[in-house]
Scaffold this active site. Structure first.
Site, mmCIF file in Angstrom:
data_model
loop_
_atom_site.group_PDB
_atom_site.id
_atom_site.type_symbol
_atom_site.label_atom_id
_atom_site.label_comp_id
_atom_site.label_asym_id
_atom_site.label_seq_id
_atom_site.Cartn_x
_atom_site.Cartn_y
_atom_site.Cartn_z
ATOM 1 C CE LYS B 79 79.765 49.130 -64.426
ATOM 2 N NZ LYS B 79 80.545 48.219 -63.554
ATOM 3 C CB SER B 154 84.128 47.911 -65.051
ATOM 4 O OG SER B 154 83.089 47.463 -64.196
ATOM 5 C CB SER B 178 83.793 46.690 -61.219
ATOM 6 O OG SER B 178 84.608 46.118 -62.208
#
Lengths: 97, 487
Positions: B79, B154, B178
């Site tokens: 990420k 997210s 997330s």
């Protein structure tokens, strides 16, 4: 509790954010919606409850005071938008130089 | 079965035995990214040459008989909020568009030490603030199961790239759901470990008392493998906990005898979609058929979790994001007439609407006159939420329920209604407030062909229990083997 446009403007100053008039209107509406939802918390009896700032019960984590490798100056300055050979450069704080 | 459909455990065994080289494997995933990511847009940055060079070096070392790391030759996506030396680390924000960190996050350093191939940087909501990946400053990510829908957030790119078989393993972060929410939306397995289990050093901070990094993969076994590599104490993070990391991969095949499952009746209320409700109830029956007992438990303060979370997280964010001042790194405006003006203009140009909203919310809740009513009150409610979990775990081993109230919604559907977006997190934020661990595993497909996730929560440092329970379920069902149709 709803929030007024004046309060939103004041908070934007504290948060170092600039908004246009339209953005301020929209932000006031949205924050008011959200804050009214937060009123839900008022019904919880929290008398005598210790606030929980953190998930872990640890505090004061120390290590021995020994020198370890750290970033050298060039690496630390490498991402700076404005710099000279050894410093970050910022606009004059005390008026014109 | 094609190479990219295999699990990480299968691929690793082929890499170790010499049946497969990292160059072949990395090449196959890079080809899939090339073929597919133009539509899915799970990645923000892929340096194919660097990945292939890394793969080649790992292959050479293996051929030369040098010791190989735990993930030698295995591609892992990261990420885009983990600092990585000389690799863009943008947090999907204009603020950090050109930022290349001077040091590695501990999780990145551990992946490198394990000889993983860092295949690319995945898209996310800006600064991890959001549940749909629509808040990326660069582009939304599309759900590989339905391109008109969100992948969750997210860590939307992190989940979508595993679902679309563009990476076998990926790292996400979970502050209020997330990892688990996008794992559910994309039909993959994703875990939020206990707060303190994985070092946060080099993770760009959003809400420091809630943020935790974790693995996303196809299966529980793969999740265990990646967690084993990234977990553990780190001197660079004083909130990482100094206790041994169990060998998750060695115990994961063991059945949990006498498993006691708790369900929270309130989780099955009006907010829950009928198909999700049915899939979760059916999953609970699967556990019963495997010998688990099920009882109703109560989390009396559960309905206050979203309100407490959306005060605490923005408060912490407003402090953490104060560092973006246009001085040390990140965006600096070209136009300003004073120091304060430079700060404000740089921040206003660099941050997107949701990040600004959270800074405003947090700044307000911490400001004089409102601190007690909002922040302090929320911290007290947080304590009560934790106590609810502690009491529940006196009676049961796991709490099982839905991850999200509905399957993935349409891109744009909630864009103008932040409160409804926040309420979508109602089942996941409690885990973070309490600091316990949770996992999302695939447990069904809706009539519209969208994946549904099952949420398992366990007490602090019981990741092993979560993984064994997830693996039990995955041996009895095949939802985790379903994948979106190829383009």
């Amino acid at each position: 509790m709803p929030i007024s446009r004046e309060q939103v403007e004041k908070v934007s100053l504290l948060g170092r954010l600039l908004f246009s008039d339209n953005e301020l209107d929209k932000m006031t509406c949205q924050l008011s919606d959200i804050l009214e939802y937060m009123d839900l918390l008022a019904e919880v009896d929290t008398e005598g409850v210790e606030p929980m700032a953190h998930a872990l019960d640890i505090s004061d984590v120390f290590r021995d005071d020994e020198v370890r490798p750290s970033l050298d100056r060039e690496a630390a300055l490498a991402g700076a938008p404005h710099r000279d050979d050894e410093c970050y450069l910022v606009p004059a704080v005390l008026g014109e130089l | 079965m094609s190479l990219i459909d295999q699990t990480a455990v299968e691929l690793l065994s082929n890499l170790t035995s010499g049946n497969l080289t990292s160059v072949e494997l990395t090449g196959a995933f890079l080809d899939e990214i090339e073929r597919r990511d133009g539509a899915v847009k799970a990645f923000l940055h892929v340096d194919a040459d660097a990945a292939m060079a890394q793969a080649d070096e790992i292959d050479r070392n293996r051929t030369a008989g040098k010791p190989a790391g735990r993930l030698a030759g295995m591609p892992v996506a990261v990420k885009d909020l983990l600092c990585t030396v000389d690799v863009p680390t943008t947090c999907a924000s204009r603020m950090l568009e050109n930022f290349c960190p001077p040091y590695d996050a501990t999780v990145v350093a551990r992946l490198k030490a394990a000889d993983a191939v860092l295949i690319g940087r995945t898209n996310m909501d800006e600064f991890a603030m959001g549940g749909s990946c629509e808040n990326s400053a660069f582009h939304p990510t599309h759900n590989p199961w339905d391109m008109d829908r969100i992948p969750g957030g997210s860590s939307g790119g992190a989940a979508a790239c595993v679902a679309a078989r563009m990476a076998p393993l990926s790292i996400g972060s979970d502050t209020g759901g997330s990892i688990r929410s996008p794992a559910a939306m994309c039909g993959v397995t994703g875990m939020k470990p206990t707060y303190g289990r994985v070092s946060r050093y080099g993770l760009v901070a959003f809400a420091s008392s809630l943020d935790q990094l974790g693995p996303i993969a196809q299966t529980a076994e793969d999740t265990a493998l990646l967690l084993e590599v990234i977990a553990g104490h780190d001197l660079m993070d004083s909130t990482s906990v100094d206790r041994p990391v169990p060998k998750y991969t060695e115990t994961i095949g063991r059945l949990l005898e006498g498993l006691r499952i708790g369900i929270v009746p309130e989780h099955f209320g009006d907010a829950l979609d009928d198909e999700v409700d049915a899939a979760v109830r059916e999953s609970i029956r699967v556990y019963e058929s495997l010998g688990a007992t099920v009882k109703n438990i109560s989390l009396p303060h559960g309905k206050y979790a979203v309100a407490a979370y959306y005060i605490i997280a923005p408060c912490e964010a407003s402090g953490n994001l104060a560092r973006y001042d246009g001085v040390h790194y990140g965006r600096r405006t070209d136009e300003h007439d004073s120091l304060i003006g430079m700060y404000s203009r740089s921040r206003s140009e660099g941050f997107g609407p949701e990040v600004k909203r959270r800074i405003m919310l947090g700044t307000y809740a911490l400001s004089s006159g409102y601190y007690d009513a909002y922040y302090l009150k929320a911290l007290k409610v947080r304590r009560l939420i934790r106590q609810d979990f502690d009491r529940a775990f006196d009676q049961v081993d796991l709490i099982v329920g839905p991850v999200a109230p509905t399957p993935a919604f349409k891109i744009g559907e909630k864009a103008d209604d932040p409160l409804s977006m926040y309420l979508f997190d109602l089942y996941t934020v409690g885990t973070n407030l309490a600091g316990i661990c949770g996992i999302s595993i695939p447990c069904g497909i809706s009539g519209a062909g969208l994946p549904i996730g099952l949420h398992l929560q366990a007490p602090t440092f019981e990741e092993e229990r979560l993984l064994r329970a997830a693996a039990m379920f995955q041996r009895a069902t095949d939802w985790h083997t379903r994948k979106p149709s190829p383009v």
